[in-house]
Write an enzyme that holds these catalytic residues in place. Structure first.
Site, PDB file in Angstrom:
ATOM      1  N   HIS A 393       0.829  -1.212   0.000  1.00  0.00           N
ATOM      2  CA  HIS A 393       0.000   0.000   0.000  1.00  0.00           C
ATOM      3  C   HIS A 393       0.868   1.268   0.000  1.00  0.00           C
ATOM      4  O   HIS A 393       0.732   2.133  -0.862  1.00  0.00           O
ATOM      5  CB  HIS A 393      -0.905  -0.038   1.239  1.00  0.00           C
ATOM      6  N   GLU A 394       1.787   1.344   0.945  1.00  0.00           N
ATOM      7  CA  GLU A 394       2.624   2.547   1.066  1.00  0.00           C
ATOM      8  C   GLU A 394       3.556   2.684  -0.138  1.00  0.00           C
ATOM      9  O   GLU A 394       3.855   3.791  -0.588  1.00  0.00           O
ATOM     10  CB  GLU A 394       3.431   2.531   2.367  1.00  0.00           C
TER      11      GLU A 394
HETATM   12 ZN   LIG Z   1      -3.061   5.242   1.981  1.00  0.00          ZN
END
Ligand SMILES: [Zn+2]
Length: 599
Positions: A393-394
């Site tokens: 995600h990051e």
């Molecule tokens: Zn996010």
């Protein structure tokens, strides 16, 4: 016991020294830009005051360049200080640097606050001419984003009154936070062995994922009973904050609260309402999943407290950080080898990532950086599936930042919130597909399917329900209908019933859930979770089907940063959020996953 920062190996730390080699070097640069003792701090900006509305395009251009250049240097100072601060929040020197730059940034805001109203006061005719001038060509969208607020900007005197009221109008939201986070206490809970446990908002979400049903049920009932005991207060607070939105919308001559909230992002209110109606058309899919869930759990009846517990006993996909990063890199190959190489190097060699926990390090995870730094990632990595997912995600955010910074001038490098979660969710989906493809272990497959299905349930269905409730609240205020706990509870029960169907058994406690949701105080925020996951899923689907052309469009979207409005950016990426197609594509995916789980 977590390790001290000094014990963390260099390869596990982010390379903050690439911004400034030391705190002393930071101090020197800070001195250069802070101009302590001077008033104004930045006379080169102040000297333009009063000259923008009378001057020519070249004057406006010079003023913008001057202010943006200072802002850019301050942003670099801020990034270093905030990363150092988060490494170990116990260090006084870093805390002080962080405090100094935060104060300086708010001073900068004050000293430049005249610019927007002055640009807005330039006559329409003159502005139109300015926007045609070659000198201002590169600021076209930037200026247009300011100028379109003209019909909603009031006289200087009225604007001043509104600014004066802002602190007082924050009280409702603050009172809500104080009551729900600090003052409200809940009865303790007992698990099935009779062991008593403390119930807080923090432990609540952990208990709801626990396989002990007695514990889950008690936690659900006791938490909501806590809110029920203050239902009149929560009702008044919620009406209070919605009245604030109504006041601002009316004062600025918007036709509705929804229009006022979406106007800054140039999003048509139809995007919001068509999201809700598209999700409503597919509620049958959710009902079907709940029935599968009930059967897999072997329960007679299914309750709200049975929705978060994993269906498969924790099948953790455990791996070291290096393996996780390699897996994330492998999973992005549909985006091409250039994207993959940058990501792999960022995560494994160039030290974008502060990988491990240490004493007094900021918890959680984020992606952060500025125009003149690498796109850093803070993690507190542990060997679990959820941490692997967080890394993907990051990394999605950081790659978006990387591409935007590499391709755009400073003033277009910030991408809008509406598109931010698309890039991160996109990479989560790529990781998921990659994991699903490589695993032959049936338990692991089941675990993965369950994770994804519940992700879509919580992000698309649930947030659409919240969005619908939030719209109703604003419509009531617009129509002059006073809030009562009864009215709110009835409406919430109706929505719960419609969204979850007859498969779910509702308690009286279910009706008060609205009282604990902080997002209802954010002014039409939650729908972006639903549009974000829909856009991301539709885009991944497109890349798997159409390959190269879809991939190039997506990479172009990342490179465009904030140089266009959010819906235009997404249209270039390949999805039209003004249609319901992306929501339906995600729902099709949901159906597919549920039938595979059923199989
Ligand atoms: Zn996010």
């Amino acid at each position: 016991m977590a390790k001290e920062r000094a014990e963390i190996a260099q390869e596990d730390r982010w390379d903050v020294e690439a911004i400034f080699p030391s705190l002393e070097a930071w101090e020197q640069e800070f001195k250069k830009w802070a101009r302590e003792g001077k008033s104004p701090r930045w006379p080169e900006i102040a000297s333009f005051r009063g000259k923008l509305c009378e001057g020519d395009a070249a004057t406006v251009h010079k003023a913008l360049e001057t202010a943006l250049n200072i802002e850019r240097h301050l942003a670099k100072l801020f990034t270093y200080a905030h990363l150092k601060h988060d490494e170990d929040i116990g260090l006084d020197a870093c805390k002080s640097a962080f405090g100094k730059i935060t104060t300086l940034l708010s001073l900068f805001d004050q000293e430049t606050s005249w610019m927007r109203p002055e640009i807005l006061s330039i006559s329409d005719e003159k502005l139109r001419a300015f926007l045609q001038e070659p000198a201002l060509k590169e600021y076209h969208v930037y200026l247009e984003k300011i100028v379109r607020f003209k019909p909603h900007t009031l006289s200087a005197h009225e604007e001043n009154l509104l600014a004066l009221s802002s602190k007082a109008l924050e009280a409702t939201h603050k009172a809500f936070s104080a009551l729900s986070n600090a003052d409200l206490k809940f009865l303790p809970v007992k698990d099935s062995r009779g062991v008593q446990k403390e119930l807080t908002q923090g432990t609540y979400s952990l208990y709801l994922r626990n396989s002990d049903r007695t514990l889950r049920k008690e936690a659900f009932l006791h938490l909501h009973q806590g809110f029920l005991a203050f239902e009149n207060t929560f009702c008044e607070l919620l009406e209070g904050v919605i009245q604030t939105h109504f006041f601002e919308a009316r004062a600025r001559k918007y036709s509705s609260c929804l229009e006022a909230a979406l106007f800054p992002h140039k999003i048509d209110p139809r995007v919001y309402t068509s999201l809700i109606s598209a999700v409503r058309q597919r509620l049958g899919s959710l009902h079907k999943y709940l029935s599968v869930r009930r059967k897999l759990l072997s329960y007679e009846t299914l309750h709200l407290y049975d929705l978060s517990v994993p269906l498969v006993p924790d099948q953790e996909i455990a791996m070291t950080y290096e393996k996780a990063a390699e897996l994330c890199a492998e999973s992005v190959i549909p985006l091409g080898s250039k994207y993959q190489t940058i990501l792999r190097q960022g995560l494994l060699q160039k030290r974008w990532v502060d990988r491990l926990e240490n004493a007094r390090k900021r918890s959680g995870a984020y992606s952060s950086g500025c125009y003149d730094s690498m796109p850093y990632i803070l993690l507190n990595y542990e060997e679990t599936f959820s941490h692997l997912n967080t890394l993907a995600h990051e990394a999605g955010h950081s790659m978006h930042t990387y591409f935007a910074n590499a391709s755009q001038p400073y003033h277009y490098s910030h991408y809008p919130i509406f598109v931010a979660e698309v890039a991160s969710t996109f990479n989560e989906e790529l990781l998921f597909r990659h994991l699903l493809e490589r695993t032959k272990n049936p338990a692991e497959r089941k675990f993965l399917l369950n994770q994804k299905i519940d992700g879509i349930r919580a992000t698309l269905f649930r947030q659409a329900m919240f969005a619908e409730f939030e719209l109703k609240l604003h419509e009531w205020v617009e129509q002059g209908i006073p809030f009562t706990p009864q009215l709110l509870k009835q409406e919430y029960r109706k929505l719960n019933r419609e969204y979850y169907g007859e498969e779910l058994t509702l308690e009286p406690e279910s009706d008060i859930e609205w009282a604990r949701i902080p997002h209802f105080y954010y002014n039409f925020y939650v729908f972006q979770y639903a549009t974000g996951i829909s856009a991301a899923n539709a885009l991944v689907e497109k890349i798997f089907k159409e390959k190269d052309s879809a991939r190039d469009a997506y990479l172009q979207f990342l490179s465009l940063g904030g140089s266009l409005y959010p819906l235009d950016l997404l249209r270039i990426a390949g999805v039209d959020m003004e249609t319901s197609a992306p929501v339906h594509a995600t729902m099709d995916r949901f159906d597919e996953l549920v039938s595979e789980l059923t199989k």
